[in-house]
Each structure stands twice: as structure tokens, then as C-alpha cells.
Design an enzyme around this catalytic site. Structure first.
Site, mmCIF file in Angstrom:
data_model
loop_
_atom_site.group_PDB
_atom_site.id
_atom_site.type_symbol
_atom_site.label_atom_id
_atom_site.label_comp_id
_atom_site.label_asym_id
_atom_site.label_seq_id
_atom_site.Cartn_x
_atom_site.Cartn_y
_atom_site.Cartn_z
ATOM 1 N N GLY A 50 3.882 3.015 0.964
ATOM 2 C CA GLY A 50 2.604 2.804 0.275
ATOM 3 C C GLY A 50 2.638 2.043 -1.029
ATOM 4 C CD GLU A 105 4.629 8.584 -4.505
ATOM 5 O OE1 GLU A 105 4.052 7.721 -3.821
ATOM 6 O OE2 GLU A 105 5.091 9.636 -4.013
ATOM 7 C CE LYS A 137 -6.816 11.225 -2.191
ATOM 8 N NZ LYS A 137 -6.541 11.535 -0.765
ATOM 9 C CG PHE A 158 -7.679 9.128 4.012
ATOM 10 C CD1 PHE A 158 -6.483 9.816 3.873
ATOM 11 C CD2 PHE A 158 -7.673 7.902 4.665
ATOM 12 C CE1 PHE A 158 -5.304 9.289 4.387
ATOM 13 C CE2 PHE A 158 -6.492 7.368 5.184
ATOM 14 C CZ PHE A 158 -5.313 8.075 5.043
ATOM 15 C CB VAL A 159 -8.292 5.782 -0.929
ATOM 16 C CG1 VAL A 159 -9.493 6.394 -1.619
ATOM 17 C CG2 VAL A 159 -7.003 6.381 -1.460
ATOM 18 C CG ASP A 165 -0.762 4.167 6.234
ATOM 19 O OD1 ASP A 165 -0.461 4.804 5.205
ATOM 20 O OD2 ASP A 165 -0.676 4.650 7.380
#
Ligand code: IMP
Ligand code: MG
Length: 182
Positions: A50, A105, A137, A158-159, A165
């Protein structure tokens, strides 16, 4: 004008953070990191998959010498909820003993990955171990973790996009989107 990616953006995707807002915030983070790590030649460790786009853009806003390495861990499988079972899929290559380390991250959700990474990396005796995340979050924390640099605090949605992804796809979107529930 922003680059048009509409052919690969489904109807249910809504922009949460635009390409422009991301770049503006990265410049601020880069300036802060430059000040804090000046003369220390930090090793930045990107957490795959990510964080690859965030890391690539962020380091170009950092004006001090640095090295880059990657770790790949998995906690999610292909789902959208953290399983809590973290596996190392690609271990660290660099020797971080006595070095300044900045872990990069994409998003901190439950905090379990960060907790795991901190414990694992501390065992290699870095002189300094900090964390930067593009997204955080705050509502979802299952464990108490401290993050040194946060790009954006976001709601529990959810992004996807900008490296993140949706079932392994959509990482190439330049903005960050949330998925509107049907
Ligand atoms: P944590 O261990 O629950 O903090 O999960 C962190 C990891 O889960 C991140 O590094 C992402 O790979 C993934 N993740 C968490 N939330 C999202 C999301 O909204 N979209 C995509 N990936 C996510
Ligand atoms: Mg991740």
C-alpha cells in the site's frame, strides 16, 4: 487541470482527498521530516504494497540524504477487515542497527500492524524508530499506538486509490476515494 482517470473510477467512488490536497500535505510532511532527520541519513522503510506511491512521492519532498528499504506484511488477505494475524511476506534487507528509521505506512486502522512492526524492528536496535502514515482512522484503534507524522485523520470508511487497493486494483488512482455503499 487534474489528469483525467474517470474511465477507471466506478460510480460508487467519491473523492475523499484530491491529488492536489495530497501533494500539498506531502510537502508539509517532507519539510517537517527534513528538519527532524537532518544529518542523520535515515532509512525509510515502506510497508508493501500500500505505501509504495506515498513513499515514492514523500521522499522527493525530503531534503536530506536517506536510504529506502521495504518490508511486506499481510494482515488482510483480500478482505476489508483486519484479521489480526500478521505474516512477514518479505523481510527487511537493510541493517538498521544504530540507524535512524522512519517506517512509512499507507494507513493505520486497528493499529495492529504498527504495534507488530514496532516490536519487530526494535529488536534490531535502531537508534531511533519513528512512524509516518498518510492516513489514520482514529476511531478504529484496537491498540494504543503513537504515530509521529500523520498526513490526514479520516473517518471510518474503506478508502482506495493512491496505492491503496480494492481487491488488489485501483492502486493507480491519483486521488483517494471512499466507496459509497450501494
Ligand atoms: P491495521 O493493522 O488494522 O492498522 O491495518 C493496516 C493495514 O490495513 C494498512 O496498512 C492497509 O494495508 C490496510 N487497510 C486498512 N484500512 C484500509 C482501507 O480503508 N483501505 C485499504 N486498505 C486498508
Ligand atoms: Mg498496508
Amino acid at each position: 487541470m487534474e489528469y483525467d482517470q474517470s474511465v477507471i473510477v466506478p460510480e460508487s467512488y467519491k473523492v475523499l482527498i484530491s491529488e492536489k490536497e495530497i501533494q500539498k500535505r506531502l510537502q508539509e510532511l517532507g519539510e517537517q521530516i527534513t528538519r527532524d532527520f537532518k544529518g542523520k541519513t535515515p532509512i525509510l522503510i515502506g510497508i508493501l504494497n500500500g505505501s509504495f506511491i506515498f513513499l515514492a512521492d514523500l521522499i522527493r519532498y525530503i531534503n536530506t540524504d536517506l536510504e529506502v528499504d521495504f518490508i511486506r506484511i499481510s494482515s488482510y488477505g483480500n478482505g476489508r477487515e483486519s484479521s489480526g494475524h500478521i505474516k512477514i511476506l518479505k523481510p527487511l534487507s537493510a541493517d538498521i542497527n544504530g540507524r535512524s528509521v522512519l517506517v512509512v505506512e499507507d494507513i493505520v486502522d486497528s493499529g495492529l500492524s504498527v504495534q507488530f512492526l514496532r516490536k519487530m524492528l526494535e529488536a534490531f536496535n535502531p537508534v531511533e524508530l519513528k512512524f509516518v502514515t498518510l492516513l489514520n482512522k482514529p476511531e478504529k484503534k484496537k491498540v494504543d499506538v503513537s504515530i509521529d507524522y500523520v498526513g490526514f485523520d479520516i473517518e471510518d470508511k474503506f478508502v482506495v486509490g493512491y496505492g491503496l487497493d480494492d481487491g488488489q486494483m485501483k492502486r493507480n488512482l491519483r486521488s483517494i476515494y471512499y466507496i459509497e455503499q450501494e
